[in-house]
Design a protein around this motif. Structure first.
Motif, PDB file in Angstrom:
ATOM      1  N   PRO A   1      58.959 -90.643  35.892  1.00  0.00           N
ATOM      2  CA  PRO A   1      57.639 -90.794  36.499  1.00  0.00           C
ATOM      3  C   PRO A   1      56.632 -91.361  35.503  1.00  0.00           C
ATOM      4  O   PRO A   1      56.787 -91.234  34.288  1.00  0.00           O
ATOM      5  CB  PRO A   1      57.262 -89.365  36.890  1.00  0.00           C
ATOM      6  CG  PRO A   1      58.525 -88.583  36.862  1.00  0.00           C
ATOM      7  CD  PRO A   1      59.419 -89.275  35.880  1.00  0.00           C
ATOM      8  N   THR A   2      55.624 -91.992  36.022  1.00  0.00           N
ATOM      9  CA  THR A   2      54.590 -92.581  35.179  1.00  0.00           C
ATOM     10  C   THR A   2      53.265 -91.870  35.415  1.00  0.00           C
ATOM     11  O   THR A   2      53.083 -91.223  36.450  1.00  0.00           O
ATOM     12  CB  THR A   2      54.416 -94.077  35.490  1.00  0.00           C
ATOM     13  OG1 THR A   2      54.094 -94.211  36.864  1.00  0.00           O
ATOM     14  CG2 THR A   2      55.682 -94.845  35.179  1.00  0.00           C
TER      15      THR A   2
ATOM     16  N   SER B   1      49.529 -91.194  36.543  1.00  0.00           N
ATOM     17  CA  SER B   1      48.819 -91.638  37.731  1.00  0.00           C
ATOM     18  C   SER B   1      47.909 -92.817  37.408  1.00  0.00           C
ATOM     19  O   SER B   1      47.168 -92.793  36.429  1.00  0.00           O
ATOM     20  CB  SER B   1      47.979 -90.485  38.279  1.00  0.00           C
ATOM     21  OG  SER B   1      47.099 -90.935  39.267  1.00  0.00           O
TER      22      SER B   1
ATOM     23  N   SER C   1      52.923 -87.582  32.780  1.00  0.00           N
ATOM     24  CA  SER C   1      53.567 -88.286  33.895  1.00  0.00           C
ATOM     25  C   SER C   1      53.378 -87.470  35.164  1.00  0.00           C
ATOM     26  O   SER C   1      53.269 -86.247  35.126  1.00  0.00           O
ATOM     27  CB  SER C   1      55.050 -88.455  33.625  1.00  0.00           C
ATOM     28  OG  SER C   1      55.250 -89.242  32.482  1.00  0.00           O
ATOM     29  N   ASP C   2      53.337 -88.168  36.293  1.00  0.00           N
ATOM     30  CA  ASP C   2      53.307 -87.460  37.573  1.00  0.00           C
ATOM     31  C   ASP C   2      54.538 -86.570  37.647  1.00  0.00           C
ATOM     32  O   ASP C   2      55.633 -86.963  37.251  1.00  0.00           O
ATOM     33  CB  ASP C   2      53.310 -88.441  38.743  1.00  0.00           C
ATOM     34  CG  ASP C   2      51.972 -89.147  38.903  1.00  0.00           C
ATOM     35  OD1 ASP C   2      50.959 -88.661  38.353  1.00  0.00           O
ATOM     36  OD2 ASP C   2      51.938 -90.180  39.575  1.00  0.00           O
ATOM     37  N   GLY C   3      54.368 -85.367  38.097  1.00  0.00           N
ATOM     38  CA  GLY C   3      55.486 -84.436  38.202  1.00  0.00           C
ATOM     39  C   GLY C   3      55.676 -83.571  36.967  1.00  0.00           C
ATOM     40  O   GLY C   3      56.547 -82.709  36.944  1.00  0.00           O
ATOM     41  N   THR C   4      54.865 -83.791  35.937  1.00  0.00           N
ATOM     42  CA  THR C   4      54.954 -82.953  34.740  1.00  0.00           C
ATOM     43  C   THR C   4      54.477 -81.546  35.107  1.00  0.00           C
ATOM     44  O   THR C   4      53.415 -81.398  35.711  1.00  0.00           O
ATOM     45  CB  THR C   4      54.064 -83.513  33.611  1.00  0.00           C
ATOM     46  OG1 THR C   4      54.514 -84.824  33.294  1.00  0.00           O
ATOM     47  CG2 THR C   4      54.123 -82.642  32.372  1.00  0.00           C
ATOM     48  N   PRO C   5      55.268 -80.518  34.762  1.00  0.00           N
ATOM     49  CA  PRO C   5      54.832 -79.167  35.117  1.00  0.00           C
ATOM     50  C   PRO C   5      53.553 -78.802  34.361  1.00  0.00           C
ATOM     51  O   PRO C   5      53.331 -79.260  33.237  1.00  0.00           O
ATOM     52  CB  PRO C   5      56.000 -78.275  34.693  1.00  0.00           C
ATOM     53  CG  PRO C   5      56.804 -79.085  33.759  1.00  0.00           C
ATOM     54  CD  PRO C   5      56.530 -80.528  34.055  1.00  0.00           C
TER      55      PRO C   5
END
Length: 80
Positions: free
Chosen positions: A2-3, A5, A65-69
């Motif tokens: 993921p990158t 936003s 990144s998008d989706g990083t907890p």
């Protein structure tokens, strides 16, 4: 992978543009007030632009990144 936003990066770039405008306004007013010696104002403007670019790049590179907890709450980190 993921990158970050694009919206976050756009916000950072917008803030960078605001800083450059403010630096330019200050530079312009300084040169208007002391046209016989624009050197110090120019030096301050150049330093400000370089610093603004550096901080902009640092901020964009630091975006998760998008989706990083999300990070753990601070109080749970200090108790461990």
């Amino acid at each position: 992978m993921p990158t970050p936003s694009n919206a976050d990066a756009d916000i950072i770039c917008s803030a960078y543009a605001d800083k450059i405008r403010a630096l330019y306004d200050t530079f312009f007013l300084s040169v208007v007030q002391t046209p016989e010696n624009p050197g110090p104002a120019k030096d301050a403007f150049v330093r400000g632009v370089i610093l603004a670019r550096t901080v902009r790049d640092m901020a964009i590179n630091a975006l998760p990144s998008d989706g990083t907890p999300p990070p753990k709450p601070f109080d749970t980190i200090t108790r461990a």
